[in-house]
Scaffold this motif. Structure first.
Motif, PDB file in Angstrom:
ATOM      1  N   HIS A 122      12.679   6.515   8.308  1.00 27.48           N
ATOM      2  CA  HIS A 122      12.366   7.501   7.421  1.00 27.48           C
ATOM      3  C   HIS A 122      10.885   8.231   7.886  1.00 27.48           C
ATOM      4  CE1 HIS A 122      15.615   6.327   4.613  1.00 27.48           C
ATOM      5  NE2 HIS A 122      15.064   4.973   4.726  1.00 27.48           N
ATOM      6  N   ASP A 123      10.783   9.125   7.146  1.00 27.19           N
ATOM      7  CA  ASP A 123       9.487  10.088   7.471  1.00 27.19           C
ATOM      8  C   ASP A 123       8.205   9.100   7.118  1.00 27.19           C
ATOM      9  OD1 ASP A 123       7.306  11.826   7.370  1.00 27.19           O
ATOM     10  OD2 ASP A 123       8.515  13.460   6.263  1.00 27.19           O
ATOM     11  N   GLY A 124       7.403   9.197   8.042  1.00 26.35           N
ATOM     12  CA  GLY A 124       6.203   8.260   8.031  1.00 26.35           C
ATOM     13  C   GLY A 124       6.330   6.586   8.178  1.00 26.35           C
ATOM     14  N   GLU A 125       7.697   6.180   8.160  1.00 25.38           N
ATOM     15  CA  GLU A 125       7.946   4.654   8.099  1.00 25.38           C
ATOM     16  C   GLU A 125       7.381   3.906   9.484  1.00 25.38           C
ATOM     17  OE1 GLU A 125      11.747   2.099   6.659  1.00 25.38           O
ATOM     18  OE2 GLU A 125      12.206   3.705   8.075  1.00 25.38           O
ATOM     19  N   VAL A 126       6.935   2.845   9.227  1.00 25.75           N
ATOM     20  CA  VAL A 126       6.319   1.804  10.302  1.00 25.75           C
ATOM     21  C   VAL A 126       7.364   0.718  10.554  1.00 25.75           C
ATOM     22  CG1 VAL A 126       4.434   0.475  10.924  1.00 25.75           C
ATOM     23  CG2 VAL A 126       4.100   2.230   9.590  1.00 25.75           C
ATOM     24  N   ILE A 127       8.113   0.620  11.591  1.00 25.28           N
ATOM     25  CA  ILE A 127       9.098  -0.572  12.169  1.00 25.28           C
ATOM     26  C   ILE A 127       8.026  -1.821  12.709  1.00 25.28           C
ATOM     27  CG2 ILE A 127      11.068  -1.193  13.094  1.00 25.28           C
ATOM     28  CD1 ILE A 127      11.323   0.818  11.050  1.00 25.28           C
ATOM     29  N   VAL A 128       8.004  -2.859  12.082  1.00 22.23           N
ATOM     30  CA  VAL A 128       7.217  -4.138  12.361  1.00 22.23           C
ATOM     31  C   VAL A 128       8.386  -5.015  13.121  1.00 22.23           C
ATOM     32  CG1 VAL A 128       5.708  -5.683  11.907  1.00 22.23           C
ATOM     33  CG2 VAL A 128       5.648  -3.803  10.707  1.00 22.23           C
ATOM     34  N   LEU A 129       8.014  -5.034  14.644  1.00 16.74           N
ATOM     35  CA  LEU A 129       8.718  -6.058  15.355  1.00 16.74           C
ATOM     36  C   LEU A 129       8.256  -7.271  15.834  1.00 16.74           C
ATOM     37  CD1 LEU A 129      10.523  -3.440  17.742  1.00 16.74           C
ATOM     38  CD2 LEU A 129      11.413  -4.141  15.565  1.00 16.74           C
ATOM     39  N   GLU A 130       8.911  -8.664  15.618  1.00 20.83           N
ATOM     40  CA  GLU A 130       8.358  -9.845  16.143  1.00 20.83           C
ATOM     41  C   GLU A 130       9.196  -9.810  17.446  1.00 20.83           C
ATOM     42  OE1 GLU A 130       8.398 -14.548  16.002  1.00 20.83           O
ATOM     43  OE2 GLU A 130       8.917 -13.272  14.108  1.00 20.83           O
ATOM     44  N   LEU A 131       8.596 -10.038  18.612  1.00 17.07           N
ATOM     45  CA  LEU A 131       9.211 -10.034  19.808  1.00 17.07           C
ATOM     46  C   LEU A 131       8.658 -11.346  20.538  1.00 17.07           C
ATOM     47  CD1 LEU A 131       9.096  -6.397  21.294  1.00 17.07           C
ATOM     48  CD2 LEU A 131      10.780  -7.378  19.890  1.00 17.07           C
ATOM     49  N   ASN A 152       0.890  -1.196  -0.009  1.00 13.42           N
ATOM     50  CA  ASN A 152      -0.122  -0.060   0.095  1.00 13.42           C
ATOM     51  C   ASN A 152       0.898   1.325   0.207  1.00 13.42           C
ATOM     52  OD1 ASN A 152      -3.167  -0.556   0.474  1.00 13.42           O
ATOM     53  ND2 ASN A 152      -2.029  -2.148   1.381  1.00 13.42           N
ATOM     54  N   GLY A 153       2.081   1.083  -0.293  1.00 10.41           N
ATOM     55  CA  GLY A 153       2.903   2.387  -0.460  1.00 10.41           C
ATOM     56  C   GLY A 153       3.663   3.009   0.792  1.00 10.41           C
ATOM     57  N   ARG A 154       3.397   2.378   1.995  1.00 11.39           N
ATOM     58  CA  ARG A 154       3.789   2.832   3.143  1.00 11.39           C
ATOM     59  C   ARG A 154       5.171   2.140   3.458  1.00 11.39           C
ATOM     60  NH1 ARG A 154      -0.140   4.431   6.915  1.00 11.39           N
ATOM     61  NH2 ARG A 154       1.571   4.825   8.215  1.00 11.39           N
ATOM     62  N   PRO A 155       6.342   3.073   3.684  1.00 10.01           N
ATOM     63  CA  PRO A 155       7.644   2.543   3.959  1.00 10.01           C
ATOM     64  C   PRO A 155       7.422   1.598   5.358  1.00 10.01           C
ATOM     65  CG  PRO A 155       7.584   4.868   4.422  1.00 10.01           C
ATOM     66  CD  PRO A 155       6.101   4.587   3.916  1.00 10.01           C
ATOM     67  N   SER A 156       8.289   0.617   5.248  1.00 11.09           N
ATOM     68  CA  SER A 156       8.166  -0.339   6.590  1.00 11.09           C
ATOM     69  C   SER A 156       9.637  -1.157   6.529  1.00 11.09           C
ATOM     70  CB  SER A 156       7.139  -1.238   6.446  1.00 11.09           C
ATOM     71  OG  SER A 156       7.190  -2.106   7.454  1.00 11.09           O
ATOM     72  N   GLN A 157      10.008  -1.555   7.605  1.00 12.03           N
ATOM     73  CA  GLN A 157      11.148  -2.421   8.071  1.00 12.03           C
ATOM     74  C   GLN A 157      10.478  -3.407   8.841  1.00 12.03           C
ATOM     75  OE1 GLN A 157      14.989  -0.959   8.180  1.00 12.03           O
ATOM     76  NE2 GLN A 157      14.213   1.078   8.587  1.00 12.03           N
ATOM     77  N   LEU A 158      11.041  -4.849   8.693  1.00 12.14           N
ATOM     78  CA  LEU A 158      10.729  -5.823   9.504  1.00 12.14           C
ATOM     79  C   LEU A 158      11.806  -6.439  10.259  1.00 12.14           C
ATOM     80  CD1 LEU A 158       8.596  -8.012  10.173  1.00 12.14           C
ATOM     81  CD2 LEU A 158       9.294  -9.239   8.107  1.00 12.14           C
ATOM     82  N   ALA A 159      11.929  -6.653  11.726  1.00  7.05           N
ATOM     83  CA  ALA A 159      12.887  -6.813  12.330  1.00  7.05           C
ATOM     84  C   ALA A 159      12.391  -7.642  13.521  1.00  7.05           C
ATOM     85  CB  ALA A 159      13.824  -5.760  12.628  1.00  7.05           C
ATOM     86  N   GLY A 160      13.450  -8.201  14.569  1.00  5.80           N
ATOM     87  CA  GLY A 160      13.220  -8.628  15.715  1.00  5.80           C
ATOM     88  C   GLY A 160      13.535  -9.948  15.906  1.00  5.80           C
ATOM     89  N   ASN A 161      12.744 -11.081  16.223  1.00  6.41           N
ATOM     90  CA  ASN A 161      12.834 -12.221  15.970  1.00  6.41           C
ATOM     91  C   ASN A 161      12.736 -12.967  14.625  1.00  6.41           C
ATOM     92  OD1 ASN A 161      13.465 -14.324  18.001  1.00  6.41           O
ATOM     93  ND2 ASN A 161      11.150 -15.086  17.601  1.00  6.41           N
ATOM     94  N   ILE A 162      12.166 -11.875  13.616  1.00  4.03           N
ATOM     95  CA  ILE A 162      12.275 -12.351  12.266  1.00  4.03           C
ATOM     96  C   ILE A 162      12.998 -11.287  11.486  1.00  4.03           C
ATOM     97  CG2 ILE A 162      10.186 -11.087  12.186  1.00  4.03           C
ATOM     98  CD1 ILE A 162       9.307 -13.058   9.724  1.00  4.03           C
ATOM     99  N   GLY A 163      13.755 -11.773  10.496  1.00  2.00           N
ATOM    100  CA  GLY A 163      14.292 -10.668   9.889  1.00  2.00           C
ATOM    101  C   GLY A 163      15.793 -10.270  10.348  1.00  2.00           C
ATOM    102  N   ARG A 164      15.826  -8.946  10.604  1.00  2.00           N
ATOM    103  CA  ARG A 164      17.188  -8.412  10.817  1.00  2.00           C
ATOM    104  C   ARG A 164      17.180  -8.170  12.356  1.00  2.00           C
ATOM    105  NH1 ARG A 164      18.031  -3.398   6.871  1.00  2.00           N
ATOM    106  NH2 ARG A 164      20.063  -3.313   7.822  1.00  2.00           N
ATOM    107  N   GLY A 165      18.153  -7.949  13.253  1.00  2.00           N
ATOM    108  CA  GLY A 165      17.985  -7.581  14.312  1.00  2.00           C
ATOM    109  C   GLY A 165      17.766  -6.002  14.649  1.00  2.00           C
ATOM    110  N   VAL A 166      17.035  -5.809  15.747  1.00  2.00           N
ATOM    111  CA  VAL A 166      16.399  -4.672  15.820  1.00  2.00           C
ATOM    112  C   VAL A 166      17.314  -3.454  15.877  1.00  2.00           C
ATOM    113  CG1 VAL A 166      14.417  -5.172  17.418  1.00  2.00           C
ATOM    114  CG2 VAL A 166      16.721  -4.812  18.459  1.00  2.00           C
ATOM    115  N   LEU A 167      18.481  -3.404  16.143  1.00  2.00           N
ATOM    116  CA  LEU A 167      19.750  -2.375  16.128  1.00  2.00           C
ATOM    117  C   LEU A 167      20.388  -2.469  14.742  1.00  2.00           C
ATOM    118  CD1 LEU A 167      21.133  -2.808  19.677  1.00  2.00           C
ATOM    119  CD2 LEU A 167      19.493  -0.919  18.768  1.00  2.00           C
ATOM    120  N   ASP A 168      19.965  -3.629  13.918  1.00  2.29           N
ATOM    121  CA  ASP A 168      20.720  -3.522  12.591  1.00  2.29           C
ATOM    122  C   ASP A 168      19.800  -2.912  11.503  1.00  2.29           C
ATOM    123  OD1 ASP A 168      22.826  -4.610  11.255  1.00  2.29           O
ATOM    124  OD2 ASP A 168      21.567  -6.336  10.301  1.00  2.29           O
TER     125      ASP A 168
END
Length: 465
Positions: A166-175, A145-161
């Protein structure tokens, strides 16, 4: 990378040099901290030293002199069944103990946000089952839907990595419970609780401790909005703890067990997702033909992801379209192939009885490959869900004992994945599903559930070639 704030010129120790530990050390150094590291593994220490990290034996007397904080990797026990000796030493030296999740929430927001039109948001997903699928689905819907997002935590990248927001970005964390249990800062904008079933009970000294670890995301963090699965008593309790009354839309309840009508709620029954607001249905999605989300357990994940995305301002039609293009995750109800009318499905992530039961309810005419390192509690709660199983093919070092517990189902002791897949493929008929849903951990035969799933895929390819 997210540079860790607040430790310029201070010495911070990192215990554990796996993926999260190495990323944490790098983020601390980037933020101006002096970092010392330790791991019980000699190869891990040698690799870290070769990369320029300073090794300090944190098991020695006086090792914490001059250290401001100890950061612990999630796999290291800090309380039950027994605290790691290094953590005990930090307590004795009055050195605060934290993890990378705490550092992330402490450091994520920066002065650069003052120039953003829309502040970044953090969505944190926890629960026993469905965390990965829910997190990945939220991320996929946002991107589609055109919203910037990064996926991290227990999936994908480490949270500090991850990259700075960016402006309006959503960070999705699996914890996981390991991550929420120790973090000293937990401040997501939106927090999700999918469900609860017995898991990691030795690490948390029982089901109560396990639930308490997950509850911290809500009790400590105070999210602006909470999405709570209420199909178990723990979810109903948590929702009630957070809600101020029937009109409080800060809590969105989700369910696949019953239709919810009060407040803001999302439920899925017989394959249809419904969004209710103030007693009125405002949207509906037919999930039955969404290929990446088979079964009621995935429909619960869809409810959670839908609720998050609606909270972020997305419309129902955009969410529905993105769900149809969601490819699914490896090892989670993953369709490997269809051959001669037989589907082969890899759900190696079904490492406990509850997740395996949900997989068994998602299909009919099942040739079930199961077994492995059995967890506490036995298989009794799985037995009512065997009605769709034509036959079980049991693997693992404890295959005979595992098969003995499957009363009411025909079971063949196979031992290895290769034998199980070969036997299931030979006996399967058109319309059957050969399903890997082990209901057990992988560590008796494999390094991880991923390796187990990869072996299943390789065996399927050989059997169907």
């Amino acid at each position: 990378m997210i540079p860790v704030q607040g430790y310029v010129g201070q010495t911070v120790a990192v215990l554990g040099l796996g993926r999260s530990g190495r990323a944490t050390a790098a983020a601390l150094i980037e933020g101006g901290a002096e970092v010392v590291v330790w791991d019980d593994s000699v190869p891990a220490r040698e690799a870290a030293e070769a990369d320029g990290l300073i090794i300090r034996d944190l098991t020695k007397q006086g090792a914490f002199e001059g250290i401001s904080k100890l950061i612990v990797s999630p796999g290291i026990p800090h309380l039950y069944p027994n605290p790691n000796p290094v953590i005990s030493a930090a307590w004795d030296a009055t050195v605060p103990v934290d993890n990378d999740i705490g550092l992330f929430f402490q450091s994520f927001a920066t002065d650069a946000w003052n120039s953003f039109d829309v502040a970044p948001r953090v969505v944190a997903v926890t629960g026993s089952n469905g965390k990965s699928t829910t997190s990945a689905l939220i991320h996929h819907i946002l991107i589609e839907n055109g919203r910037p997002s990064q996926l991290a935590g227990n999936i994908g990248r480490g949270v500090l990595d991850i990259e700075p927001a960016h402006d309006g970005e959503v960070i999705v964390l699996e914890l996981s419970s390991y991550q929420t249990d120790l973090a000293r800062a937990l401040t997501p904008d939106i927090a999700v609780f999918t469900n609860l079933s017995p898991d990691h009970l030795d690490r948390h000294a029982g089901l109560g401790g396990y639930f308490a670890a997950k509850r911290r995301l809500f009790a400590e963090g105070g999210p602006d909005r909470a999405i709570i699965g209420v199909d178990e008593v723990e979810g109903r309790y948590l929702a009630n703890q957070l809600i101020e009354g029937a009109g409080d839309d800060r809590v969105i309840q989700i369910s696949t067990g019953r239709k919810l009508t009060d407040g803001w709620a999302v439920s899925a029954r017989k394959g249809f997702l419904s969004e209710m607001r103030k007693g009125r249905q405002v949207a509906s999605i037919d999930l039955r033909n969404v290929p990446g989300l088979p079964g009621a357990h995935n429909h619960q994940n869809a409810c959670a992801a839908y609720a998050v995305c609606r909270s972020l301002g997305l419309g129902p039609k955009g969410i529905e379209a993105a769900m149809h293009s969601y490819p699914g995750l490896p090892h989670r109800s993953q369709l490997v192939t269809e051959h001669n009318g037989v589907r082969y499905v890899n759900d190696s992530k079904a490492t406990n009885v509850d997740s395996a039961a949900k997989a068994l309810q998602a299909f009919t005419k099942i040739r079930w490959i199961c077994g492995g390192l059995q967890k506490e509690g036995g298989l009794d709660t799985l037995l009512p869900h065997l009605q769709n199983v034509a036959k079980a093919y049991v693997i693992g070092r404890e295959a005979e004992e595992f098969a003995r517990q499957l009363s009411g189902a025909e079971a063949e002791v196979c031992g290895t994945m290769a034998v199980a897949v070969s036997r299931a493929a030979a006996e399967a008929q058109s319309g059957d599903v050969v399903l890997l849903a082990p209901a057990a951990a992988s560590f008796d035969q494999y390094d991880s559930f991923e390796k187990r799933g990869e072996d299943f895929i390789a065996c399927v390819q050989e059997a169907t070639s």
